[in-house]
Scaffold this motif. Structure first.
Motif, PDB file in Angstrom:
ATOM      1  N   TRP A   1      34.262  24.821  14.805  1.00 10.49           N
ATOM      2  CA  TRP A   1      33.771  25.305  13.516  1.00 10.49           C
ATOM      3  C   TRP A   1      34.950  26.003  12.833  1.00 10.49           C
ATOM      4  O   TRP A   1      35.235  27.162  13.115  1.00 10.49           O
ATOM      5  N   PRO A   2      35.663  25.327  11.945  1.00  7.21           N
ATOM      6  CA  PRO A   2      36.839  25.952  11.321  1.00  7.21           C
ATOM      7  C   PRO A   2      36.475  27.116  10.395  1.00  7.21           C
ATOM      8  O   PRO A   2      35.432  27.102   9.746  1.00  7.21           O
ATOM      9  N   VAL A   3      37.357  28.111  10.357  1.00  7.91           N
ATOM     10  CA  VAL A   3      37.206  29.223   9.418  1.00  7.91           C
ATOM     11  C   VAL A   3      37.692  28.726   8.064  1.00  7.91           C
ATOM     12  O   VAL A   3      38.811  28.234   7.945  1.00  7.91           O
ATOM     13  N   ILE A   4      36.840  28.855   7.053  1.00  9.00           N
ATOM     14  CA  ILE A   4      37.232  28.376   5.724  1.00  9.00           C
ATOM     15  C   ILE A   4      37.612  29.504   4.769  1.00  9.00           C
ATOM     16  O   ILE A   4      38.280  29.271   3.778  1.00  9.00           O
ATOM     17  N   GLU A   5      37.155  30.712   5.073  1.00  9.53           N
ATOM     18  CA  GLU A   5      37.552  31.877   4.285  1.00  9.53           C
ATOM     19  C   GLU A   5      37.054  33.129   4.994  1.00  9.53           C
ATOM     20  O   GLU A   5      36.321  33.049   5.977  1.00  9.53           O
ATOM     21  N   ASN A   6      37.449  34.273   4.480  1.00 15.60           N
ATOM     22  CA  ASN A   6      36.958  35.545   4.990  1.00 15.60           C
ATOM     23  C   ASN A   6      36.303  36.273   3.828  1.00 15.60           C
ATOM     24  O   ASN A   6      36.901  36.409   2.769  1.00 15.60           O
ATOM     25  N   ARG A   7      35.074  36.705   4.040  1.00 15.26           N
ATOM     26  CA  ARG A   7      34.339  37.487   3.047  1.00 15.26           C
ATOM     27  C   ARG A   7      34.125  38.880   3.623  1.00 15.26           C
ATOM     28  O   ARG A   7      33.186  39.102   4.386  1.00 15.26           O
ATOM     29  N   PRO A   8      35.018  39.811   3.272  1.00 10.79           N
ATOM     30  CA  PRO A   8      34.903  41.168   3.827  1.00 10.79           C
ATOM     31  C   PRO A   8      33.571  41.815   3.450  1.00 10.79           C
ATOM     32  O   PRO A   8      33.002  41.530   2.392  1.00 10.79           O
ATOM     33  N   PHE A   9      33.088  42.673   4.326  1.00  5.66           N
ATOM     34  CA  PHE A   9      31.874  43.431   4.042  1.00  5.66           C
ATOM     35  C   PHE A   9      32.243  44.622   3.178  1.00  5.66           C
ATOM     36  O   PHE A   9      33.335  45.172   3.293  1.00  5.66           O
ATOM     37  N   SER A  10      31.335  45.028   2.295  1.00  5.68           N
ATOM     38  CA  SER A  10      31.639  46.131   1.388  1.00  5.68           C
ATOM     39  C   SER A  10      31.678  47.475   2.113  1.00  5.68           C
ATOM     40  O   SER A  10      32.315  48.404   1.652  1.00  5.68           O
ATOM     41  N   ASN A  11      30.988  47.555   3.265  1.00  2.00           N
ATOM     42  CA  ASN A  11      31.039  48.771   4.078  1.00  2.00           C
ATOM     43  C   ASN A  11      30.678  48.411   5.514  1.00  2.00           C
ATOM     44  O   ASN A  11      30.179  47.322   5.781  1.00  2.00           O
ATOM     45  N   GLU A  12      30.922  49.338   6.422  1.00  2.00           N
ATOM     46  CA  GLU A  12      30.692  49.073   7.841  1.00  2.00           C
ATOM     47  C   GLU A  12      29.219  48.800   8.140  1.00  2.00           C
ATOM     48  O   GLU A  12      28.888  47.941   8.954  1.00  2.00           O
ATOM     49  N   GLU A  13      28.336  49.491   7.501  1.00  2.00           N
ATOM     50  CA  GLU A  13      26.894  49.328   7.726  1.00  2.00           C
ATOM     51  C   GLU A  13      26.446  47.892   7.437  1.00  2.00           C
ATOM     52  O   GLU A  13      25.621  47.323   8.160  1.00  2.00           O
ATOM     53  N   GLU A  14      26.971  47.311   6.384  1.00  4.20           N
ATOM     54  CA  GLU A  14      26.605  45.951   5.984  1.00  4.20           C
ATOM     55  C   GLU A  14      26.998  44.904   7.034  1.00  4.20           C
ATOM     56  O   GLU A  14      26.418  43.826   7.096  1.00  4.20           O
ATOM     57  N   ALA A  15      27.986  45.217   7.873  1.00  4.01           N
ATOM     58  CA  ALA A  15      28.492  44.264   8.859  1.00  4.01           C
ATOM     59  C   ALA A  15      27.611  44.157  10.107  1.00  4.01           C
ATOM     60  O   ALA A  15      27.805  43.257  10.925  1.00  4.01           O
ATOM     61  N   TRP A  16      26.640  45.053  10.256  1.00  5.99           N
ATOM     62  CA  TRP A  16      25.753  45.007  11.423  1.00  5.99           C
ATOM     63  C   TRP A  16      24.630  44.003  11.197  1.00  5.99           C
ATOM     64  O   TRP A  16      24.044  43.964  10.113  1.00  5.99           O
ATOM     65  N   PRO A  17      24.299  43.221  12.213  1.00  9.21           N
ATOM     66  CA  PRO A  17      23.121  42.354  12.084  1.00  9.21           C
ATOM     67  C   PRO A  17      21.857  43.211  12.097  1.00  9.21           C
ATOM     68  O   PRO A  17      21.881  44.361  12.557  1.00  9.21           O
TER      69      PRO A  17
END
Length: 145
Positions: free
Chosen positions: A70-86
């Motif tokens: 599954w190739p990486v096509i881009e990186n979409r940073p999270f706006s804050n650390e909280e948003e990165a949690w499932p």
């Protein structure tokens, strides 16, 4: 001799997931070894989702993401650390029939009602994620129904 060096996975990496019908699904890396699978299905690899609308978020084995299938096509940073949690997931003890939630690396006792609508905590293989994207839900039984 070719190098088989594996790439480091970063939060926010968006992976293109080749589907059996020639289209592409897409997934975004979250914390806690999770991947959010977009609702959007692309006709080709660059036909990427334009918004962060996910159909499901599950744990995924790192070797699936590091393998290059599954190739990486881009990186979409999270706006804050909280948003990165499932979101929280449900854990059901098959021996005692007790319920817990798993969130941010911690388990907490829960009721069956609190688990309704939550994903069952599991780590998925590539083929099971692809099956689910394609509408085959056999790997996602909901014991809460």
């Amino acid at each position: 001799m070719t190098s088989t060096k594996r790439k480091r996975i970063k939060l926010g990496d968006v992976f293109a997931i080749p589907l059996p019908d020639g289209r592409f699904g897409f997934g975004r890396r979250f914390k806690d070894a999770s991947i959010a699978i977009y609702r959007y299905i692309g006709s080709y690899i660059e036909d990427i989702p334009q918004d962060e609308d996910y159909q499901f978020i599950v744990g995924v084995y790192d070797d699936v993401l590091k393998s290059g299938q599954w190739p990486v096509i881009e990186n979409r940073p999270f706006s804050n650390e909280e948003e990165a949690w499932p979101p929280p997931a449900c854990v059901i003890d098959k021996l005692t029939d007790e319920y817990s939630t798993y969130y941010k690396g911690e388990m907490r006792k829960a009721t069956k009602l609190e688990c309704v609508g939550l994903e069952i905590a599991a780590v998925w293989e590539a083929e099971h994620i692809i099956d689910r994207i394609m509408g085959d839900d056999r790997w996602h039984s909901d014991p809460l129904k």
